[in-house]
Design a protein around this motif. Structure first.
Motif, short mmCIF file in Angstrom:
data_model
loop_
_atom_site.label_atom_id
_atom_site.label_comp_id
_atom_site.label_asym_id
_atom_site.label_seq_id
_atom_site.Cartn_x
_atom_site.Cartn_y
_atom_site.Cartn_z
N THR A 130 0.84 -1.20 0.00
CA THR A 130 0.00 0.00 0.00
C THR A 130 0.87 1.25 0.00
OG1 THR A 130 -1.77 -1.15 1.17
CG2 THR A 130 -1.81 1.27 1.24
N GLU A 131 0.51 2.19 -0.87
CA GLU A 131 1.26 3.44 -0.98
C GLU A 131 0.62 4.54 -0.13
OE1 GLU A 131 4.17 3.84 -2.54
OE2 GLU A 131 4.09 1.70 -3.05
N PHE A 132 1.42 5.53 0.23
CA PHE A 132 0.96 6.71 0.94
C PHE A 132 0.15 7.58 0.00
CE2 PHE A 132 2.30 11.12 2.51
CZ PHE A 132 1.35 11.16 3.52
N GLU A 133 -1.02 8.05 0.46
CA GLU A 133 -1.90 8.87 -0.39
C GLU A 133 -1.40 10.30 -0.55
OE1 GLU A 133 -5.88 8.80 1.18
OE2 GLU A 133 -6.26 6.80 0.40
N GLY A 134 -0.64 10.80 0.41
CA GLY A 134 -0.20 12.20 0.34
C GLY A 134 -1.37 13.14 0.55
N GLY A 135 -1.41 14.23 -0.22
CA GLY A 135 -2.51 15.17 -0.13
C GLY A 135 -2.67 15.73 1.28
N ARG A 136 -3.89 15.71 1.78
CA ARG A 136 -4.17 16.29 3.09
C ARG A 136 -3.41 15.57 4.21
NH1 ARG A 136 -8.47 12.66 2.40
NH2 ARG A 136 -9.17 11.63 4.30
N HIS A 137 -3.02 14.33 3.96
CA HIS A 137 -2.28 13.57 4.97
C HIS A 137 -0.82 14.04 5.08
CE1 HIS A 137 -5.76 11.01 5.11
NE2 HIS A 137 -5.65 10.77 3.82
N ALA A 138 -0.28 14.57 4.00
CA ALA A 138 1.13 14.98 4.00
C ALA A 138 1.40 16.08 5.00
CB ALA A 138 1.55 15.40 2.59
N LYS A 139 0.49 17.04 5.11
CA LYS A 139 0.73 18.14 6.05
C LYS A 139 0.74 17.65 7.49
CE LYS A 139 -3.92 19.93 6.81
NZ LYS A 139 -4.81 21.07 6.81
N ARG A 140 0.00 16.61 7.77
CA ARG A 140 -0.03 16.04 9.12
C ARG A 140 1.29 15.36 9.44
NH1 ARG A 140 -5.98 13.88 7.58
NH2 ARG A 140 -7.00 15.91 7.74
N ILE A 141 1.83 14.66 8.46
CA ILE A 141 3.13 14.02 8.64
C ILE A 141 4.21 15.09 8.82
CG2 ILE A 141 4.83 12.47 7.59
CD1 ILE A 141 2.08 11.20 8.49
N GLU A 142 4.11 16.18 8.08
CA GLU A 142 5.06 17.29 8.22
C GLU A 142 4.99 17.88 9.62
OE1 GLU A 142 4.49 20.14 5.04
OE2 GLU A 142 4.58 18.54 3.55
N LYS A 143 3.79 18.00 10.18
CA LYS A 143 3.65 18.53 11.54
C LYS A 143 4.36 17.63 12.56
CE LYS A 143 -0.57 21.21 11.03
NZ LYS A 143 -1.90 21.51 11.56
N ILE A 144 4.26 16.33 12.36
CA ILE A 144 4.96 15.41 13.25
C ILE A 144 6.47 15.58 13.11
CG2 ILE A 144 5.42 12.96 13.74
CD1 ILE A 144 2.47 12.43 12.86
N ALA A 145 6.95 15.65 11.88
CA ALA A 145 8.39 15.84 11.65
C ALA A 145 8.87 17.15 12.24
CB ALA A 145 8.67 15.78 10.15
#
Length: 145
Positions: free
Chosen positions: A126-141
């Motif tokens: 399964t691949e990462f969808e990105g989009g709205r989810h990417a900004k959430r991952i960036e917040k964690i980083a």
């Protein structure tokens, strides 16, 4: 794709099942141990898997202990790791699509080999969808610093 995989004594048998699956899927892997049923300390195997992922030596990691809890805690101490403890197929898919998890944790005393293989297969493909989810991952980083 290359995967690092490790377990303690509580996950050694399930680790062998997942290695067999990766052979079938033609996914290369590096086994960091353990290869015994004698009591060992899960951080000794969880940290190296997570470090290999964080250092881009491998693409993803899989860690397995009796419950998966200890391994997931240990892996998540490594900067850049998003380890998901998964015991069902839906969560395996969701954590890749929405969380871009880079380490999968499972419990060898919680789930059987058939379900573990299904979970790992879904998680690995399964691949990462990105989009709205990417900004959430960036917040964690960003929080990690």
């Amino acid at each position: 794709m290359k995967v690092a995989i490790g377990s303690d004594h509580g996950g050694a048998n399930l680790k062998d099942e997942i290695k067999s699956l990766m052979d079938e899927l033609q996914i290369s892997y590096e086994d960091v141990g353990c290869d015994c049923n004698d009591s060992v300390d899960y951080p000794d195997y969880g940290f190296p898997v997570a470090e290999k992922v964080a250092n881009n030596e491998v693409d993803r990691g899989i860690v397995i202990c009796g419950t998966g809890i200890g391994m997931s805690i240990a892996a998540n101490k490594v900067k850049g790791i998003r380890c998901a403890l998964v015991h069902d197929v839906f969560s395996a898919k969701a954590t890749r699509e929405h969380n871009n998890s880079n380490v999968l944790a499972m419990g060898g005393r919680i789930i059987g080999p058939g379900l573990a293989r299904e979970i790992a297969k879904v998680w690995l493909t399964t691949e990462f969808e990105g989009g709205r989810h990417a900004k959430r991952i960036e917040k964690i980083a960003d929080y990690e610093g």
